[in-house]
Structure formats: C-alpha cells, structure tokens
Design a protein around this motif. Structure first.
Motif, mmCIF file in Angstrom:
data_model
loop_
_atom_site.group_PDB
_atom_site.id
_atom_site.type_symbol
_atom_site.label_atom_id
_atom_site.label_comp_id
_atom_site.label_asym_id
_atom_site.label_seq_id
_atom_site.Cartn_x
_atom_site.Cartn_y
_atom_site.Cartn_z
ATOM 1 N N ASP B 289 3.234 2.871 0.090
ATOM 2 C CA ASP B 289 4.178 1.758 0.101
ATOM 3 C C ASP B 289 4.093 0.990 1.406
ATOM 4 N N PRO B 291 6.199 -0.308 4.342
ATOM 5 C CA PRO B 291 7.432 0.349 4.799
ATOM 6 C C PRO B 291 8.712 -0.296 4.247
ATOM 7 N N ARG B 292 8.634 -1.577 3.867
ATOM 8 C CA ARG B 292 9.855 -2.242 3.416
ATOM 9 C C ARG B 292 9.926 -2.453 1.911
ATOM 10 N N TRP B 293 8.836 -2.272 1.211
ATOM 11 C CA TRP B 293 8.912 -2.403 -0.240
ATOM 12 C C TRP B 293 7.840 -1.554 -0.900
ATOM 13 N N SER B 294 8.020 -1.313 -2.196
ATOM 14 C CA SER B 294 7.091 -0.473 -2.944
ATOM 15 C C SER B 294 5.829 -1.255 -3.282
#
Lengths: 209, 332
Positions: B289, B291-294
């Motif tokens: 991922d 770090p902030r979204w999949s």
C-alpha cells in the motif's frame, strides 16, 4: 407590520445558496460533466464544501465581537447543520460510489489510513452536534452543558483541515490556506478569552462560543 | 356608462396591508435572491471556480489533438492489451503534469505554454557515442509502433492508452553504453516560461526519473511521441515521454530533454519529495500500500466500480524476472 423579523430574507437566502453546490455537483455528475474521474471529483468537492461550512460557522462570533454585526450569529446553526449534511454526503459518496459497500476495504481504510481516520472522527464528532442543534435540545441539556458539547465545533474543523492536508499528494497550498484562516479565527477567540479573563470579569464572558 | 369600465371583483383587489408593504416585499425578494446567489456563487468559486471548467478543457483538448499531425505507424498489434481504450478526451484532459499545474485539469488548460518544437534531446553519460539529437530525427531513426498499454497511476486510477513510440532500448543501443552504465536518468525541460508551475516549489525542479539499465532495455519500455495515432498533446508530455507500463504513472517522465546513463541510481523527484511514499522502483504492486491509501484496487477511468490491481500492472509474465530474488516490500 412592525413586528416582522429583521432581515426575513437572510436565512432563506443562505439556505438556498447553501444548496447550490449540491445541485451543481449532482447535475454535472448526471450529465457526465464532472471530468474523467467524476466520483473522485464529487467526493473532493463535497468534502471541501463541508470544510467551508465548518470554517464559516466560526466566522460568526468574531464578526460580532470585532465588527459588531449580530446577524451572522443567527446563521450559525444553519451553517453547522449544512457542514454536517455535506460531510455526511461526502462520506456516503465514499461508501456507496467510491467503495461500493466494500466494507472490508472501508474498515481497513478507516483503521489504517490516518487521513481517513481523522476525517471519519470529524464526522463522528459532528453527529452529536447535529442531533443537539435544536432549541429543544438546548433546553433538555441545559445551556451550560450544551455549550460545552458544542465546543467540538472548534475541534472538528481542525480535524477537517488535517484530513485535507494529509490527503493531497504534494501541493498543500489549498489546505494550508484553510488552516491559516482557521488559525486566525481560533486566535481571535483565544485573544478575546484572555482579555476577558484579564479584565477579571470572567462572569461576563461572552456567551458565544 | 362608467368611463373606467367595469370595476374588478373585490376578490382581486390587493389587500390594503399588502399594498402598503409592496416596496418592502419587493426589496425582501431582491435581497433573498442576492443572498442566495452570493452564497451559492461563493461556494462554487471556492470549490471549483479557480479550476478550469471541464467543458473548457475538453474543447482545448479536442483542439490540441485535432491540430496534431497524424503519425506514420509502422507496426500495430505488438503488445496490445485486450481491454476497452480509455476515451481520448479523458486521456488528454485528466493529467498529472505538475509543471503545467497541480490540478488534474490544469495541464490541458495550460497546455499552450509548452512549445514542443524545435526540441533536442541529449543522450550522454556512460556511453561511447553521446549525442544531441532533434526529436524529429528520432522519428526518422526508429520506426514507430502502436502499443496499447494499461496505465496505473499511484493515486489508484488507471487508463488504457494507445501510445505511439519506439523501444527505449533501441535508442540506448545506438549510443553504446559503456560497461559502467548501470542506470538511466531522465530529465524534463526546465523552463518556467514554458512550464509555469516551475516558478513554485511544489517539487524540486527539474523533474528527474530513472530506471535500472536492464529495466530500460526491456522491450515493454518505450519512448512515446504520440497517442491515438497523433503527436502527443502537450499535456501528455510532448514531444517525448517515457512509458513503463508495469510501473506507476509518475515514472513516465514527460517532455524529456536529457537521458543520462550512470553507474549510480539517480535521485528521482517523487522519491526525493516523499521517500516513504514513492520508491525508486515504483512497480505496480497491490500488496504494497501507499502509506496513505490502498493499492489493492483501482478505478479504471470511465468505469464505476473499482477493479483489483494486478501485480506489475498485469505485465508480471514479461517483467517479474527482472526482480527475482528481490524483496518487493522493501524495494517498492
């Protein structure tokens, strides 16, 4: 004839104006005019409108204390309720259109991604405020407790700005603009509060939050 | 006869209180309209006013593409993805090209500031035959192919684009890499006159991207000069851009002026801006991922539902061998 409310056009006018972004986003979405990625566009715009209402609701009191205008205070509740409505639509767009009810992905997002976690927390904190936005709720809770609860109206826009800042890839100019406006609004309150305390008349502290 | 005619029925006579308030009511109606227009207009301006309207862009995009000369394509059918193409209007109006503005609609709106001709490219560094060449000369040297590739943006949206270009490896072979050449660094034009956002410091300009030499020599890696059979629109990176379909879109550096072969891996722009979020490799990988979204799913532009993202963007069969034995969680 003389007992009519002052500015009877004010609240209906703001109400209709506040619906304009929703009508425009829905209309353009249905006509396929929201660009190549319409879901993401609608999601971003609804969230931004919610943040604007959160900040706008905090402009009312400084306008009274600094400029002496009292009419904005009468709009504050409506601005807050619109903030909640747009935030809820923003979240629903995410759940229904963006993720199409993929609860596993949604739960993973809310728990693992800090920007979504912060945004979700903001929405959760808005719920008690929206629920207690009626005159009856003020009576039921008592003004002191109601006021204490509604201090969350300072916390939620801070979370909103963090949510926005963490969400953008690199260009933080727009979220930072909102952060600065918000900081100014909160500093004005801090200054008013400190001045009121220094003058020793804490009992006379302005009732407005 | 009554000279005034028949008087109206009393039911149609305006009641006196209303008649006396007529000016007030009219004023209220005007103020109501002004308030709603003011509030609605401000909200629209704040949320979308400063961004160019989609309609305007679509017409700009249409103009640039119709103005583009048609390219002579020697080969079609090599490396085609059998999936519906993303409409040309979307490919040319929804772009990440920060040099022309950071909103997706900005590059199309600001496209006219970039002048893609005349344009020279320098190929230098660890090569025996360095050269500075006009982009039109490149079109003479290398037969153009159409390649229909998936394009997966790191922001979890994707397209299917019919590129026109030639293998990057063919150009690299021509300049004869030395034995020390291990990496390839690409640089975008640095010219704030043509690329207005370079006056700001959103990224460290000029944009630099890089590949390992074996990645650059892979037959899937191409230098594109067109899409949809026509010369690249400016907003898509005219006149020459990199396309590496198994990597996230930001690796596809646009408007290239320099290709430098090096021993050490170059410092690349997004990796420099946020090393935890954008790795040097940037291979499409649903298991790693952002770090902030999949990165597990993506939205294909034009589709409503998200679809699963494929390892190496669906090109695992061709490229996975380049990374055998590497920990892709670490070298993301």
């Amino acid at each position: 004839m003389s007992n009519r409310a002052p500015q009877p056009w004010l609240k209906p006018g703001v109400f209709v104006g506040a619906l304009v972004p929703l009508i425009v986003i829905a209309g353009r979405g249905l006509r396929g005019e929201l660009g190549a990625n319409p879901i993401s566009q609608a999601l971003n715009q609804l969230g931004l409108v919610a943040l604007i209402f959160l900040v706008a609701a905090l402009v009312c009191t400084p306008l009274k204390t600094l400029v002496g205008w009292t009419w904005p205070i009468r709009l504050r509740r409506m601005l807050g309720v619109f903030a909640f409505a747009y935030a809820a639509l923003h979240f629903l767009t995410y759940v229904v259109l963006d993720q199409t009810f993929d609860w596993r992905a949604i739960i993973a997002d809310v728990t693992k991604r800090r920007f979504i976690y912060v945004g979700f927390s903001a929405l959760m904190l808005l719920i008690p405020l929206a629920v207690t936005s009626t005159n009856a709720a003020v009576k039921r809770l008592g003004f002191v407790r109601w006021k204490r609860l509604h201090r969350l109206a300072y916390v939620v826009p801070i979370l909103g700005v963090i949510h926005f800042t963490w969400r953008v890839k690199k260009d933080v100019r727009e979220p930072v603009t909102y952060a600065v406006v918000l900081a100014v609004l909160l500093l004005i309150r801090a200054a008013t509060f400190l001045r009121a305390r220094r003058s020793g008349s804490s009992s006379q502290r302005s009732g407005e939050g | 006869m009554d000279p005034l005619g028949k008087p109206p029925p009393s039911s149609e006579i305006t009641p006196e209180p209303l008649y006396l308030r007529r000016r007030e009511l009219l004023r209220d109606a005007l103020l109501f309209t002004a308030t709603s227009a003011g509030v609605g207009g401000s909200l629209l301006w704040l949320t979308q006013g400063r961004r160019a309207s989609e309609r305007q862009i679509q017409s700009t995009a249409a103009n640039t593409t119709t103005a583009s000369p048609t390219l002579t394509i020697a080969e079609r059918g090599l490396y085609r993805v059998d999936e519906p193409l993303t409409p040309e209007g979307a490919v040319t109006s929804y772009n990440n090209f920060y040099e022309l503005g950071t909103d997706k609609s900005d590059p199309a709106a600001n496209a006219q500031t970039l002048r893609p001709r005349p344009w020279t490219v320098s190929i230098e560094g660890e090569v025996s035959q360095p050269l500075v060449v006009d982009v039109d000369q490149l079109l003479q040297w290398f037969p153009l192919e159409e390649r229909v590739y998936r394009m997966r943006c790191v922001e979890a949206w994707s397209m299917v684009i019919p590129w026109v270009g030639f293998p990057l490896g063919a150009l690299i072979k021509r300049v004869e890499p030395t034995s020390r050449a291990k990496h390839v660094a690409f640089t975008t034009l640095l010219d704030p006159e043509q690329m207005p956002e370079q006056r700001g410091d959103v990224l460290d300009w000029p944009y630099v991207e890089g590949l390992r030499l074996d990645e650059a020599m892979h037959p899937l890696a191409i230098l594109a000069v067109g899409l949809y059979g026509k010369a690249l629109p400016n907003q898509n990176g005219a006149p020459l851009r990199l396309v590496v379909p198994w990597k996230y879109g930001f690796k596809g550096i646009k408007s290239i002026v320099k290709i430098r072969l090096t021993e050490e891996p170059p410092t690349t722009t997004w990796n420099l801006a946020a090393p935890r979020e954008y790795g040097f490799y940037a291979n499409v990988n649903p298991a790693v991922d952002h770090p902030r979204w999949s990165q597990a799913t993506e939205r294909r532009i034009g589709e409503l539902r998200r679809r699963p993202t494929l390892p190496f963007n669906g090109y695992a069969e061709q490229v996975a061998g380049l990374y055998s034995g590497m920990d892709l969680q670490r070298y993301f």
